[in-house]
Scaffold this motif. Structure first.
Motif: not given
Ligand code: ZN
Length: 308
Positions: A90, A92, A94, A189
């Motif tokens: 995804h 994000h 991190d 996630d």
């Molecule tokens: Zn995430």
């Protein structure tokens, strides 16, 4: 390798400050390694890699190029085969901030279409304050995926097949990566183990349904979450229960007329007694209540769908 969740062996890797390793590599199948991060280190989100017949596929690239370089060095100790692909689970920060390290090593970066659309814009809100011009410039120059999919994709490392599949819930642009010959699934996630999830972009209704679909699709596999240690099917149920409890609590308190801080305070002690030992509780539990309340009222801001 079915159901194998215990460590075969550990390699400590990715020291950034000499004291705490940023991540640990854990072998979870034939040629398959999970990079489980230390929450206090530079890595951010879990990553991993698969060594096939003629190349390597990397899943996610951490929050910082430094541990990404450390993981590349670990791969180089295991195999001279080329790094063919990175899959970003995804957008994000991190999970994508080491993309440039693997692109420079020759990898093609693959993700859901929305990852490419959101990576350089939506990640501004993921930056830790203070948001300096340097941090902003880094986000605005992140290395983008060059192959995107809308629902599913298969990648081959010689004869080794890797399935990439979209599930809604965490951001609306999440891919789950599975290796059928080893019964291993990297969830990004879409799965958190013993960690309170970040729901900033989440649709929890869709997420619960996706977890049910994932149980059907992958069952008794070795499950790698985006945060927390290597997991099993029971951990997926436990995480599903957190989202379901949160939704049921919010629904109940909203029906009783509560909103805002009163709603948060009505639910937080109950969440704490059930999930207070999980990582990130103080970071995300109260926010999760607020954001789920917004979702249920239909007022939650979600990342905009990109143009097709
Ligand atoms: Zn995430």
């Amino acid at each position: 390798m079915r159901g194998l969740t215990a460590a075969l062996f550990f390699v400590l890797a990715g020291y950034s400050n000499g004291a705490v390793p940023d991540f640990q590599l854990q072998k979870i199948g034939n040629g398959i390694w999970a990079a489980i991060v230390n929450d206090e280190g530079l890595s951010g989100g879990n990553a991993g890699f698969v060594i096939g017949d003629d190349g390597v596929l990397v899943i996610d690239t951490f929050q910082d190029p430094q541990p990404a370089r450390a993981m590349l060095a670990e791969i180089r100790k295991l195999t001279p085969l080329p790094i063919r692909f990175v899959v970003n689970t995804h957008y994000h920060l991190d999970h994508v901030n080491g993309n440039d390290v693997f692109a420079a090593a020759g990898a093609t970066i693959v993700a859901h279409r929305n990852v490419r659309a959101w990576m350089r814009t939506e990640n501004i809100k993921m930056l830790d304050p203070p948001v300096t011009p340097e941090k902003k410039a880094r986000v605005e120059s992140l290395t983008l995926p060059t192959v995107v999919h809308d629902s599913r994709l298969e990648l081959y490392l010689g004869s080794r097949r890797i399935n990439v599949r979209y599930y809604p819930g965490h951001t609306g642009g999440d891919s789950v990566v599975s290796i059928p010959d080893a019964h291993v699934v990297f969830c990004g996630d879409m799965l958190w183990k013993e960690h309170i999830p970040n729901l900033i972009d989440a649709s929890t209704k869709a997420w619960v349904e996706s977890l049910d679909a994932m149980q059907k699709d992958y069952g008794p596999s070795t499950w790698v979450p985006g945060h927390g240690g290597v997991a099993n099917a029971q951990d997926v149920l436990t995480f599903r229960k957190y989202l379901a409890d949160l939704r049921a609590g919010v629904r109940r308190e909203q029906a009783a007329g509560k909103s805002g801080d009163a709603l948060v305070q009505a639910l937080l002690p109950g969440l704490k007694s059930s999930y207070g030992k999980w990582g990130f509780f103080s970071d995300y539990a109260a926010l999760d209540i607020e954001q789920t309340a917004q979702e249920m009222l239909g007022t939650k801001r979600l990342p905009p769908n990109p143009e097709r």
